[in-house]
Motif scaffolding. Structure first.
Motif, PDB file in Angstrom:
ATOM      1  N   ARG A   1      12.594  52.567  32.069  1.00  0.00           N
ATOM      2  CA  ARG A   1      11.556  51.510  32.335  1.00  0.00           C
ATOM      3  C   ARG A   1      11.761  50.127  32.153  1.00  0.00           C
ATOM      4  NH1 ARG A   1       7.795  50.413  34.844  1.00  0.00           N
ATOM      5  NH2 ARG A   1       5.840  49.220  34.151  1.00  0.00           N
ATOM      6  N   PHE A   2      12.881  49.980  31.376  1.00  0.00           N
ATOM      7  CA  PHE A   2      13.385  48.683  31.013  1.00  0.00           C
ATOM      8  C   PHE A   2      14.019  47.938  32.246  1.00  0.00           C
ATOM      9  CE2 PHE A   2      16.688  45.640  29.699  1.00  0.00           C
ATOM     10  CZ  PHE A   2      16.139  44.726  28.859  1.00  0.00           C
ATOM     11  N   ALA A   3      14.960  48.907  32.924  1.00  0.00           N
ATOM     12  CA  ALA A   3      15.879  48.549  34.113  1.00  0.00           C
ATOM     13  C   ALA A   3      14.825  48.327  35.310  1.00  0.00           C
ATOM     14  CB  ALA A   3      16.613  49.691  34.609  1.00  0.00           C
ATOM     15  N   GLN A   4      13.661  49.126  35.270  1.00  0.00           N
ATOM     16  CA  GLN A   4      12.718  48.741  36.377  1.00  0.00           C
ATOM     17  C   GLN A   4      12.046  47.471  36.121  1.00  0.00           C
ATOM     18  OE1 GLN A   4       9.655  51.684  36.157  1.00  0.00           O
ATOM     19  NE2 GLN A   4       9.439  51.931  38.608  1.00  0.00           N
ATOM     20  N   LEU A   5      11.583  47.091  34.738  1.00  0.00           N
ATOM     21  CA  LEU A   5      10.866  46.086  34.788  1.00  0.00           C
ATOM     22  C   LEU A   5      11.659  44.626  34.835  1.00  0.00           C
ATOM     23  CD1 LEU A   5       9.071  46.933  31.478  1.00  0.00           C
ATOM     24  CD2 LEU A   5       7.862  46.320  33.554  1.00  0.00           C
ATOM     25  N   TYR A   6      12.990  44.965  34.480  1.00  0.00           N
ATOM     26  CA  TYR A   6      14.055  43.988  34.531  1.00  0.00           C
ATOM     27  C   TYR A   6      14.133  43.555  36.049  1.00  0.00           C
ATOM     28  CZ  TYR A   6      18.390  41.409  33.684  1.00  0.00           C
ATOM     29  OH  TYR A   6      19.173  40.393  33.649  1.00  0.00           O
ATOM     30  N   ARG A   7      14.204  44.709  36.834  1.00  0.00           N
ATOM     31  CA  ARG A   7      14.405  44.224  38.441  1.00  0.00           C
ATOM     32  C   ARG A   7      13.173  43.580  38.756  1.00  0.00           C
ATOM     33  NH1 ARG A   7      14.795  49.495  40.412  1.00  0.00           N
ATOM     34  NH2 ARG A   7      15.779  49.970  38.387  1.00  0.00           N
ATOM     35  N   ASN A   8      12.110  43.850  38.544  1.00  0.00           N
ATOM     36  CA  ASN A   8      10.851  43.337  39.086  1.00  0.00           C
ATOM     37  C   ASN A   8      10.761  41.696  38.420  1.00  0.00           C
ATOM     38  OD1 ASN A   8       9.307  45.180  39.820  1.00  0.00           O
ATOM     39  ND2 ASN A   8       8.047  45.529  38.161  1.00  0.00           N
ATOM     40  N   ILE A   9      11.205  41.493  37.357  1.00  0.00           N
ATOM     41  CA  ILE A   9      11.119  39.941  37.182  1.00  0.00           C
ATOM     42  C   ILE A   9      12.081  39.280  37.754  1.00  0.00           C
ATOM     43  CG2 ILE A   9      11.408  38.584  34.833  1.00  0.00           C
ATOM     44  CD1 ILE A   9       9.899  40.559  33.300  1.00  0.00           C
ATOM     45  N   TRP A  10      13.100  39.949  37.774  1.00  0.00           N
ATOM     46  CA  TRP A  10      14.403  39.356  38.405  1.00  0.00           C
ATOM     47  C   TRP A  10      14.221  38.826  39.763  1.00  0.00           C
ATOM     48  CZ3 TRP A  10      18.120  36.008  38.156  1.00  0.00           C
ATOM     49  CH2 TRP A  10      19.086  36.092  39.382  1.00  0.00           C
ATOM     50  N   HIS A  11      13.340  39.696  40.591  1.00  0.00           N
ATOM     51  CA  HIS A  11      13.061  39.506  41.929  1.00  0.00           C
ATOM     52  C   HIS A  11      12.102  38.255  41.873  1.00  0.00           C
ATOM     53  CE1 HIS A  11      15.230  42.415  43.900  1.00  0.00           C
ATOM     54  NE2 HIS A  11      14.577  43.541  43.254  1.00  0.00           N
ATOM     55  N   LEU A  12      11.002  38.556  41.022  1.00  0.00           N
ATOM     56  CA  LEU A  12      10.265  37.106  40.861  1.00  0.00           C
ATOM     57  C   LEU A  12      11.019  35.803  40.469  1.00  0.00           C
ATOM     58  CD1 LEU A  12       7.456  38.886  38.776  1.00  0.00           C
ATOM     59  CD2 LEU A  12       7.058  38.120  41.079  1.00  0.00           C
ATOM     60  N   LEU A  13      11.809  35.808  39.631  1.00  0.00           N
ATOM     61  CA  LEU A  13      12.591  34.600  39.286  1.00  0.00           C
ATOM     62  C   LEU A  13      13.574  34.220  40.327  1.00  0.00           C
ATOM     63  CD1 LEU A  13      13.555  35.021  35.513  1.00  0.00           C
ATOM     64  CD2 LEU A  13      12.452  33.161  36.667  1.00  0.00           C
ATOM     65  N   GLN A  14      14.127  35.117  40.948  1.00  0.00           N
ATOM     66  CA  GLN A  14      15.151  34.831  41.856  1.00  0.00           C
ATOM     67  C   GLN A  14      14.606  33.770  42.949  1.00  0.00           C
ATOM     68  OE1 GLN A  14      16.754  38.226  44.096  1.00  0.00           O
ATOM     69  NE2 GLN A  14      18.839  37.256  43.996  1.00  0.00           N
ATOM     70  N   GLU A  15      13.420  34.090  43.573  1.00  0.00           N
ATOM     71  CA  GLU A  15      12.838  33.358  44.424  1.00  0.00           C
ATOM     72  C   GLU A  15      12.845  31.701  44.089  1.00  0.00           C
ATOM     73  OE1 GLU A  15       9.725  36.466  46.151  1.00  0.00           O
ATOM     74  OE2 GLU A  15       8.767  34.547  45.776  1.00  0.00           O
ATOM     75  N   GLU A  16      12.382  31.789  42.889  1.00  0.00           N
ATOM     76  CA  GLU A  16      12.186  30.550  41.981  1.00  0.00           C
ATOM     77  C   GLU A  16      13.467  29.801  41.743  1.00  0.00           C
ATOM     78  OE1 GLU A  16       9.143  28.897  41.976  1.00  0.00           O
ATOM     79  OE2 GLU A  16       8.607  30.729  42.925  1.00  0.00           O
ATOM     80  N   VAL A  17      14.247  30.425  41.394  1.00  0.00           N
ATOM     81  CA  VAL A  17      15.479  29.770  41.267  1.00  0.00           C
ATOM     82  C   VAL A  17      16.250  29.244  42.519  1.00  0.00           C
ATOM     83  CG1 VAL A  17      17.765  30.004  40.046  1.00  0.00           C
ATOM     84  CG2 VAL A  17      15.903  30.996  39.119  1.00  0.00           C
ATOM     85  N   THR A  18      16.041  30.136  43.466  1.00  0.00           N
ATOM     86  CA  THR A  18      16.868  29.616  44.791  1.00  0.00           C
ATOM     87  C   THR A  18      15.912  28.297  45.284  1.00  0.00           C
ATOM     88  OG1 THR A  18      15.955  31.906  45.309  1.00  0.00           O
ATOM     89  CG2 THR A  18      18.062  31.268  46.256  1.00  0.00           C
ATOM     90  N   LYS A  19      14.616  28.443  45.054  1.00  0.00           N
ATOM     91  CA  LYS A  19      13.931  27.265  45.444  1.00  0.00           C
ATOM     92  C   LYS A  19      14.241  25.989  44.980  1.00  0.00           C
ATOM     93  CE  LYS A  19       9.410  29.357  46.282  1.00  0.00           C
ATOM     94  NZ  LYS A  19       8.355  29.425  45.748  1.00  0.00           N
ATOM     95  N   ALA A  20      14.361  26.453  43.646  1.00  0.00           N
ATOM     96  CA  ALA A  20      14.419  25.089  42.890  1.00  0.00           C
ATOM     97  C   ALA A  20      15.981  24.422  43.041  1.00  0.00           C
ATOM     98  CB  ALA A  20      14.624  25.366  41.224  1.00  0.00           C
ATOM     99  N   SER A  21      16.994  25.512  43.417  1.00  0.00           N
ATOM    100  CA  SER A  21      18.309  24.933  43.500  1.00  0.00           C
ATOM    101  C   SER A  21      18.262  24.267  44.995  1.00  0.00           C
ATOM    102  CB  SER A  21      19.493  25.798  43.323  1.00  0.00           C
ATOM    103  OG  SER A  21      19.191  27.087  44.114  1.00  0.00           O
ATOM    104  N   ALA A  22      17.503  25.022  46.024  1.00  0.00           N
ATOM    105  CA  ALA A  22      17.497  24.400  47.468  1.00  0.00           C
ATOM    106  C   ALA A  22      16.910  22.952  47.327  1.00  0.00           C
ATOM    107  CB  ALA A  22      16.381  25.006  48.038  1.00  0.00           C
ATOM    108  N   ARG A  23      15.647  22.734  46.301  1.00  0.00           N
ATOM    109  CA  ARG A  23      15.319  21.445  46.153  1.00  0.00           C
ATOM    110  C   ARG A  23      16.100  20.432  45.767  1.00  0.00           C
ATOM    111  NH1 ARG A  23      10.348  22.896  44.941  1.00  0.00           N
ATOM    112  NH2 ARG A  23      11.240  23.703  42.923  1.00  0.00           N
TER     113      ARG A  23
END
Ligand SMILES: Nc1ncnc2c1ncn2[C@@H]1O[C@H](COP(=O)(O)OP(=O)(O)O)[C@@H](O)[C@H]1O
Ligand SMILES: [Mg+2]
Lengths: 283, 273
Positions: free
Chosen positions: B247-269
């Motif tokens: 369950r932990f791994a699953q949640l981790y992946r969920n949040i990572w995908h959500l964050l990944q978008e944001e981090v890439t957007k932030a660095s692109a900016r």
């Protein structure tokens, strides 16, 4: 070479061995510290001996530069008669009173200027404009206002100490990290509690830096303050010796001042260690 | 901040409510929207973790809740159930331990400001000093301690104050792995004992899942709520067991995908600038 080392050596050709015997108190360091201590005593002693020799062989003019033995010979009777002690006490009293009279308002005003932008905005122009005036230049004015007595001498010293303490205290308050202000606020410190738990202790190291600078200035100003309209004091001794062309006495007065400066700075260091324990424990 | 009576009745289970909370920082040349239209409700006794790219307004959000900063617009409701207690205590990001106070004086600070008698506050402080493993250093000054120990003081200082809401801003961010694990364990133990409403900023997804009931994922520029993930892992939690659970791994992946978008957007900016 040990067995192990030999074997490694044969295999690899080149071995770098770093080994310590594990004495916690290294002898090399202890002896080095001792050597440095000797040096600090040795170099001034050597200078004194050189001075004495040069004077003995008339390679320097003893009428102008005197010699350690002559100065010592002049010092002893002055010590015994209590003359030196008397003049030292007179100056010490002026320095201490002047220092207190300057440092206390300096701290209070410095804290208020650091803490309250309106106070800072209204007083800063005056401080900035008057600070650069050499304190010696206002001595005649001080004499006219405060007369020829003790007050003028104390005030001269006070004014010199005041500015240095004021400016350092203000800078000390302004340099306190904002995060400490937030902590105080978040934990519900009242205004008064904020002053006593954050502003004052946060500024203390700088306040003491101001005290030390102020003490240096006080010693400088005592000579000027005792130049005119004084009848005693170490500064007066210097000028008196100048009038009488008594070089030995002048040197005695100078040595006394060096000694006074040393004692005062030791006392400030001691006070600092007591008042700012967190600073001295750092090392 | 307002605390109207009718709200108190209507939201018995809430501790914090925000309505269109917006914060704009105006500098001389530009203005930065640190937070935009944050609508959030935090339940009483909930442990909410906040993650998001750096500069997305996490600290600003906590500072507004702590009353250290004023929002530009919008509303914050803090629903107080126990008016004698202080409303919030903050564990600040970075070194905020007073260097001029001993460890004990630092930990006692909040109690002292509230006028708790010396003997009583000493007892309370010593309890937490012991919990944090600082007993040996109670009378030492912080400059003699390591960064990890200072951070323990920082955390103990907030806990000792026993507020209604705990606000923690990356309290373990600067710690090494071992120290962090130990402190997370301590925090879990203390928190599961008190059940205090807590907001916890972290940049570690691991940490958010270990500690939180919910994880709030934020977007940057402007700072908004991207998603809220419920961490349905039962308590009391064992960090080591938890980390190896599927369950932990699953949640981790969920949040990572959500964050990944944001981090890439932030660095692109950042590159665009
Ligand atoms: N006092 C301030 N003045 C101007 N801009 C600020 C101030 N505090 C924060 N900001 C800006 O607001 C944004 C959010 O900051 P912050 O809340 O500290 O982010 P985080 O904690 O998520 O890293 C950042 O872009 C930051 O530059
Ligand atoms: Mg932050």
């Amino acid at each position: 070479m040990s067995m192990v080392e030999e074997r490694i050596h044969k295999t690899f050709g080149r071995v770098i061995v770093k080994e310590e015997k594990g004495d916690i108190k290294s002898k090399a360091w202890a002896s080095r510290g001792f050597l440095l201590k000797i040096l600090t005593f040795l170099s001034p002693s050597l200078l004194l001996i050189l001075w004495e020799i040069l004077a003995g062989f008339h390679m320097i003019d003893v009428r102008l530069f005197s010699s350690p033995s002559r100065i010592f010979a002049a010092l002893i009777p002055m010590l015994y008669s209590g003359e030196l002690f008397y003049h030292t006490m007179v100056s010490t009293q002026r320095i201490v009173l002047g220092f207190l009279a300057g440092a206390f308002p300096g701290v209070v005003l410095g804290l208020s200027m650091g803490l309250f932008p309106p106070v800072r905005a209204s007083l800063m122009p005056m401080v900035a404009a008057t600070f650069p005036i050499p304190k010696l230049a206002i001595m005649p004015l001080i004499l006219i206002i405060f007369g020829l007595g003790e007050a003028s001498k104390v005030f001269t010293i006070a004014i010199g100490v005041f500015y240095l303490v004021l400016i350092n205290t203000m800078a000390g308050v302004l340099n306190i990290d904002n995060i400490y202000l937030d902590v105080a606020k978040n934990f519900g410190a009242s205004r008064f509690q904020f002053y006593t738990t954050v502003a004052l202790p946060g500024a203390l190291p700088m306040i003491f830096a101001g005290f030390k600078l102020g003490m240096g200035t006080a010693l400088l100003l005592i000579v000027a303050a005792e130049l005119s309209a004084a009848k005693a004091g170490v500064g007066w001794m210097v000028w008196r010796a100048y009038d009488m062309f008594d070089i030995e006495k002048m040197f005695v007065a100078l040595i006394t001042m060096a000694f006074l400066g040393y004692v005062f700075s030791c006392m400030l260091d001691l006070l600092e260690r007591i008042v700012i324990p967190w600073k001295s424990q750092k090392n | 901040m307002e605390k109207p009576k009718e709200l108190k009745a209507a939201y018995q289970n809430e501790a914090i409510l925000t309505e269109k909370l917006t914060k704009v920082f105006c500098t001389r040349s530009s203005s930065i929207t640190a937070l935009q239209d944050i609508n959030l409700s935090v339940k009483d006794g909930e442990f909410l973790c906040i993650v998001g790219p750096s500069g997305c307004g996490k600290t600003t959000f906590l500072r507004i809740l702590a009353g250290l900063e004023k929002q530009t617009s919008g509303k914050v409701y803090m629903i107080s159930k126990n008016p004698e207690k202080p409303l919030t205590s903050m564990v600040f990001q970075g070194d905020s331990v007073f260097p001029w106070m001993t460890v004990r004086e630092n930990v006692e600070y909040g109690l002292r400001m509230r006028g708790v008698p010396a003997k009583e506050r000493r007892e309370i402080a010593m309890k937490y000093i012991k919990l944090m493993g600082l007993s040996r250093f109670a009378d030492a000054f912080p400059c003699q301690l390591s960064g990890g120990m200072k951070q323990r003081i920082n955390v103990a200082r907030a806990f000792v104050n026993d507020p209604e809401i705990l606000l923690m801003d990356e309290p373990f961010g600067a710690l090494d792995e071992q120290n962090r694990l130990i402190l997370q364990q301590e925090l879990l133990k203390i928190w599961e004992g008190t059940g205090k409403t807590s907001l916890f900023i972290t940049h570690s997804i691991d940490e958010a899942l270990i500690l939180g009931d919910r994880v709030l994922v934020m977007t940057a520029h402007p700072g908004r709520i991207k998603a809220i993930v419920s961490v349905d892992i039962p308590r009391p939690r064992d960090i080591l067991l938890l980390r190896s659970s599927p369950r932990f791994a699953q949640l981790y992946r969920n949040i990572w995908h959500l964050l990944q978008e944001e981090v890439t957007k932030a660095s692109a900016r950042e590159f665009a600038i």
